[in-house]
Structures are given as structure tokens and as C-alpha cells.
Design a protein around this motif. Structure first.
Motif, PDB file in Angstrom:
ATOM      1  N   LEU A  48      -1.457  15.247  -1.417  1.00  0.00           N
ATOM      2  CA  LEU A  48      -2.102  14.738  -2.625  1.00  0.00           C
ATOM      3  C   LEU A  48      -3.462  14.141  -2.295  1.00  0.00           C
ATOM      4  CD1 LEU A  48      -2.156  14.091  -5.622  1.00  0.00           C
ATOM      5  CD2 LEU A  48      -0.750  12.076  -5.154  1.00  0.00           C
ATOM      6  N   ASN A  49      -3.566  13.451  -1.185  1.00  0.00           N
ATOM      7  CA  ASN A  49      -4.829  12.867  -0.737  1.00  0.00           C
ATOM      8  C   ASN A  49      -5.919  13.930  -0.638  1.00  0.00           C
ATOM      9  OD1 ASN A  49      -6.595  10.821   0.476  1.00  0.00           O
ATOM     10  ND2 ASN A  49      -6.169  11.856   2.407  1.00  0.00           N
ATOM     11  N   THR A  50      -5.590  15.105  -0.141  1.00  0.00           N
ATOM     12  CA  THR A  50      -6.587  16.166   0.007  1.00  0.00           C
ATOM     13  C   THR A  50      -7.015  16.754  -1.335  1.00  0.00           C
ATOM     14  OG1 THR A  50      -4.928  17.914   0.288  1.00  0.00           O
ATOM     15  CG2 THR A  50      -5.722  16.805   2.281  1.00  0.00           C
ATOM     16  N   ARG A  51      -6.199  16.601  -2.362  1.00  0.00           N
ATOM     17  CA  ARG A  51      -6.518  17.145  -3.684  1.00  0.00           C
ATOM     18  C   ARG A  51      -7.403  16.220  -4.519  1.00  0.00           C
ATOM     19  NH1 ARG A  51      -1.245  20.280  -5.975  1.00  0.00           N
ATOM     20  NH2 ARG A  51      -0.692  21.355  -4.050  1.00  0.00           N
ATOM     21  N   LEU A  52      -7.525  14.972  -4.117  1.00  0.00           N
ATOM     22  CA  LEU A  52      -8.346  14.032  -4.871  1.00  0.00           C
ATOM     23  C   LEU A  52      -9.805  14.135  -4.450  1.00  0.00           C
ATOM     24  CD1 LEU A  52      -6.016  10.913  -5.002  1.00  0.00           C
ATOM     25  CD2 LEU A  52      -6.210  12.785  -6.623  1.00  0.00           C
ATOM     26  N   SER A  53     -10.668  13.648  -5.305  1.00  0.00           N
ATOM     27  CA  SER A  53     -12.108  13.811  -5.080  1.00  0.00           C
ATOM     28  C   SER A  53     -12.610  13.085  -3.836  1.00  0.00           C
ATOM     29  CB  SER A  53     -12.880  13.351  -6.303  1.00  0.00           C
ATOM     30  OG  SER A  53     -12.517  12.035  -6.632  1.00  0.00           O
ATOM     31  N   ASP A  54     -12.073  11.933  -3.543  1.00  0.00           N
ATOM     32  CA  ASP A  54     -12.495  11.176  -2.362  1.00  0.00           C
ATOM     33  C   ASP A  54     -11.305  10.967  -1.440  1.00  0.00           C
ATOM     34  OD1 ASP A  54     -15.216  10.782  -3.060  1.00  0.00           O
ATOM     35  OD2 ASP A  54     -14.615   9.234  -4.486  1.00  0.00           O
ATOM     36  N   SER A  55     -10.940  12.014  -0.701  1.00  0.00           N
ATOM     37  CA  SER A  55      -9.811  11.865   0.215  1.00  0.00           C
ATOM     38  C   SER A  55     -10.221  10.955   1.375  1.00  0.00           C
ATOM     39  CB  SER A  55      -9.340  13.224   0.727  1.00  0.00           C
ATOM     40  OG  SER A  55     -10.365  13.870   1.424  1.00  0.00           O
ATOM     41  N   ILE A  56      -9.237  10.294   1.930  1.00  0.00           N
ATOM     42  CA  ILE A  56      -9.513   9.385   3.044  1.00  0.00           C
ATOM     43  C   ILE A  56      -8.699   9.823   4.254  1.00  0.00           C
ATOM     44  CG2 ILE A  56     -10.119   7.429   1.583  1.00  0.00           C
ATOM     45  CD1 ILE A  56      -7.354   6.289   2.043  1.00  0.00           C
ATOM     46  N   ASN A  57      -9.207   9.511   5.428  1.00  0.00           N
ATOM     47  CA  ASN A  57      -8.507   9.829   6.665  1.00  0.00           C
ATOM     48  C   ASN A  57      -7.827   8.575   7.173  1.00  0.00           C
ATOM     49  OD1 ASN A  57      -9.386  12.527   6.778  1.00  0.00           O
ATOM     50  ND2 ASN A  57     -11.347  11.875   7.612  1.00  0.00           N
ATOM     51  N   LEU A  58      -6.545   8.681   7.424  1.00  0.00           N
ATOM     52  CA  LEU A  58      -5.793   7.560   7.969  1.00  0.00           C
ATOM     53  C   LEU A  58      -5.253   7.941   9.338  1.00  0.00           C
ATOM     54  CD1 LEU A  58      -3.696   6.416   4.867  1.00  0.00           C
ATOM     55  CD2 LEU A  58      -5.755   5.369   5.780  1.00  0.00           C
ATOM     56  N   SER A  59      -5.246   7.001  10.237  1.00  0.00           N
ATOM     57  CA  SER A  59      -4.706   7.253  11.569  1.00  0.00           C
ATOM     58  C   SER A  59      -3.325   6.614  11.729  1.00  0.00           C
ATOM     59  CB  SER A  59      -5.679   6.731  12.631  1.00  0.00           C
ATOM     60  OG  SER A  59      -5.886   5.344  12.449  1.00  0.00           O
ATOM     61  N   LEU A  60      -2.661   6.369  10.619  1.00  0.00           N
ATOM     62  CA  LEU A  60      -1.325   5.779  10.658  1.00  0.00           C
ATOM     63  C   LEU A  60      -0.285   6.872  10.835  1.00  0.00           C
ATOM     64  CD1 LEU A  60      -1.730   3.342   7.627  1.00  0.00           C
ATOM     65  CD2 LEU A  60      -1.915   2.783  10.053  1.00  0.00           C
ATOM     66  N   ARG A  61       0.793   6.554  11.533  1.00  0.00           N
ATOM     67  CA  ARG A  61       1.858   7.543  11.732  1.00  0.00           C
ATOM     68  C   ARG A  61       2.653   7.800  10.467  1.00  0.00           C
ATOM     69  NH1 ARG A  61       4.719   6.527  17.528  1.00  0.00           N
ATOM     70  NH2 ARG A  61       2.911   7.078  18.792  1.00  0.00           N
ATOM     71  N   ARG A  62       2.976   6.741   9.745  1.00  0.00           N
ATOM     72  CA  ARG A  62       3.776   6.872   8.524  1.00  0.00           C
ATOM     73  C   ARG A  62       3.126   6.085   7.390  1.00  0.00           C
ATOM     74  NH1 ARG A  62       9.954   6.059  10.166  1.00  0.00           N
ATOM     75  NH2 ARG A  62       9.769   4.963   8.199  1.00  0.00           N
ATOM     76  N   PRO A  63       2.025   6.593   6.865  1.00  0.00           N
ATOM     77  CA  PRO A  63       1.347   5.861   5.794  1.00  0.00           C
ATOM     78  C   PRO A  63       2.179   5.835   4.517  1.00  0.00           C
ATOM     79  CG  PRO A  63       0.337   8.005   6.100  1.00  0.00           C
ATOM     80  CD  PRO A  63       1.355   7.843   7.184  1.00  0.00           C
ATOM     81  N   LEU A  64       2.063   4.737   3.810  1.00  0.00           N
ATOM     82  CA  LEU A  64       2.749   4.552   2.534  1.00  0.00           C
ATOM     83  C   LEU A  64       1.724   4.661   1.403  1.00  0.00           C
ATOM     84  CD1 LEU A  64       4.876   1.438   3.541  1.00  0.00           C
ATOM     85  CD2 LEU A  64       5.617   3.834   3.493  1.00  0.00           C
ATOM     86  N   LEU A  65       2.223   4.679   0.187  1.00  0.00           N
ATOM     87  CA  LEU A  65       1.336   4.773  -0.972  1.00  0.00           C
ATOM     88  C   LEU A  65       0.295   3.658  -0.972  1.00  0.00           C
ATOM     89  CD1 LEU A  65       0.511   6.067  -3.641  1.00  0.00           C
ATOM     90  CD2 LEU A  65       2.351   4.793  -4.746  1.00  0.00           C
ATOM     91  N   LYS A  66       0.685   2.460  -0.598  1.00  0.00           N
ATOM     92  CA  LYS A  66      -0.255   1.337  -0.610  1.00  0.00           C
ATOM     93  C   LYS A  66      -1.403   1.516   0.378  1.00  0.00           C
ATOM     94  CE  LYS A  66       2.395  -1.558   2.571  1.00  0.00           C
ATOM     95  NZ  LYS A  66       3.111  -2.817   2.720  1.00  0.00           N
ATOM     96  N   HIS A  67      -1.266   2.407   1.350  1.00  0.00           N
ATOM     97  CA  HIS A  67      -2.327   2.667   2.308  1.00  0.00           C
ATOM     98  C   HIS A  67      -3.369   3.648   1.771  1.00  0.00           C
ATOM     99  CE1 HIS A  67       1.031   1.509   5.196  1.00  0.00           C
ATOM    100  NE2 HIS A  67       0.146   0.531   5.219  1.00  0.00           N
ATOM    101  N   TYR A  68      -3.062   4.297   0.665  1.00  0.00           N
ATOM    102  CA  TYR A  68      -3.971   5.249   0.032  1.00  0.00           C
ATOM    103  C   TYR A  68      -4.461   4.675  -1.297  1.00  0.00           C
ATOM    104  CZ  TYR A  68      -2.423   9.104   3.098  1.00  0.00           C
ATOM    105  OH  TYR A  68      -2.164   9.921   4.162  1.00  0.00           O
ATOM    106  N   PRO A  69      -5.511   3.862  -1.288  1.00  0.00           N
ATOM    107  CA  PRO A  69      -5.998   3.296  -2.557  1.00  0.00           C
ATOM    108  C   PRO A  69      -6.492   4.358  -3.520  1.00  0.00           C
ATOM    109  CG  PRO A  69      -7.532   2.822  -0.778  1.00  0.00           C
ATOM    110  CD  PRO A  69      -6.311   3.430  -0.143  1.00  0.00           C
ATOM    111  N   ASN A  70      -6.954   5.485  -2.994  1.00  0.00           N
ATOM    112  CA  ASN A  70      -7.428   6.567  -3.854  1.00  0.00           C
ATOM    113  C   ASN A  70      -6.286   7.232  -4.622  1.00  0.00           C
ATOM    114  OD1 ASN A  70      -6.471   7.636  -1.361  1.00  0.00           O
ATOM    115  ND2 ASN A  70      -7.622   9.512  -1.679  1.00  0.00           N
ATOM    116  N   ILE A  71      -5.057   7.100  -4.136  1.00  0.00           N
ATOM    117  CA  ILE A  71      -3.877   7.608  -4.834  1.00  0.00           C
ATOM    118  C   ILE A  71      -3.218   6.491  -5.630  1.00  0.00           C
ATOM    119  CG2 ILE A  71      -1.592   8.651  -4.573  1.00  0.00           C
ATOM    120  CD1 ILE A  71      -2.587   9.894  -1.931  1.00  0.00           C
TER     121      ILE A  71
END
Length: 129
Positions: A48-71
């Protein structure tokens, strides 16, 4: 100032575009979630992150929804606007609200999102404090 503002699907900002991408991603069939609060499944966040206009790169192993403010932002707005609902262990699009959303023009969508953010927006949707 507002009367001179041109509003389109791509500006100001990309919020309408991102909400539309989120709704398309969830689709009419919905998504299964293991979250007690109905958050998006962690397995779907990266795509989903890649489908949004401003995707972000995270270096976390198991990111949660709260780690993706764009989502998380568009997701909270869709939840408080009633566009997305929980149905047991499924996240689904509320058909009536979705039809109502689609009947709005771009300016009405934009200001509906602003209203949801200012008046109804709450991170409790994500399990915040």
C-alpha cells in the motif's frame, strides 16, 4: 484566500489521491485483519505504501501502521468518515458511504476530508492514546 484556491485531485496536497488509492486497495471484497482495533494488516502495508503518492522507506523489520504516517492519516480519515468499517475480522468499504463519497466533486471531497480531520480525527482509531 479560499475562493482563489484551485482544488483538484492532485492539489493542494495529495490527500484525495491517497484516499482513493486506499479505498481501491481495500476494494469491495475488503481485507482480513488480525488487529483487535481493525488496523490494516501489516502484510499489506509495504505494498500500500508504494501505491500512495509519497511513499516512504522504512528500515524496520516489522513496521506497523503507526510507522507509516502516509497510510495512517488517510486510514484514520476514512474510518472517521465511515468510508471504511469493521465487519468481524474484515475491513470493508461501507457501500452507502462510498457511493456518497463518489457523488461528491473534488472540492467537496477535499473539504469533507478537512472536516473529518479537524472535527472527528482521532488517533484512537489506531489504538493511540
Amino acid at each position: 484566500m479560499l475562493s482563489n484556491q484551485h482544488i483538484s485531485e492532485v492539489g493542494p496536497g495529495t490527500i484525495i489521491q491517497d484516499v482513493e488509492a486506499l479505498l481501491k486497495f481495500i476494494g469491495r471484497d475488503g481485507l482480513s485483519t488480525g488487529s483487535k482495533r481493525g488496523n490494516l494488516p501489516t502484510s499489506a502495508l509495504s505494498e500500500l505504501n508504494t501505491r500512495l503518492s509519497d511513499s516512504i522507506n522504512l528500515s524496520l523489520r516489522r513496521p506497523l501502521l503507526k510507522h507509516y504516517p502516509n497510510i495512517a492519516g488517510p486510514y484514520i480519515l476514512c474510518r472517521v468518515m465511515g468510508l471504511i468499517q469493521l465487519d468481524g475480522s474484515q475491513i470493508r468499504i461501507h457501500e452507502d458511504q462510498f457511493d456518497s463519497w463518489n457523488s461528491l466533486n473534488v472540492t467537496e471531497k477535499y473539504f469533507s476530508l478537512i472536516e473529518a480531520w479537524l472535527i472527528h480525527g482521532n488517533d484512537d482509531v489506531l489504538g493511540g492514546e
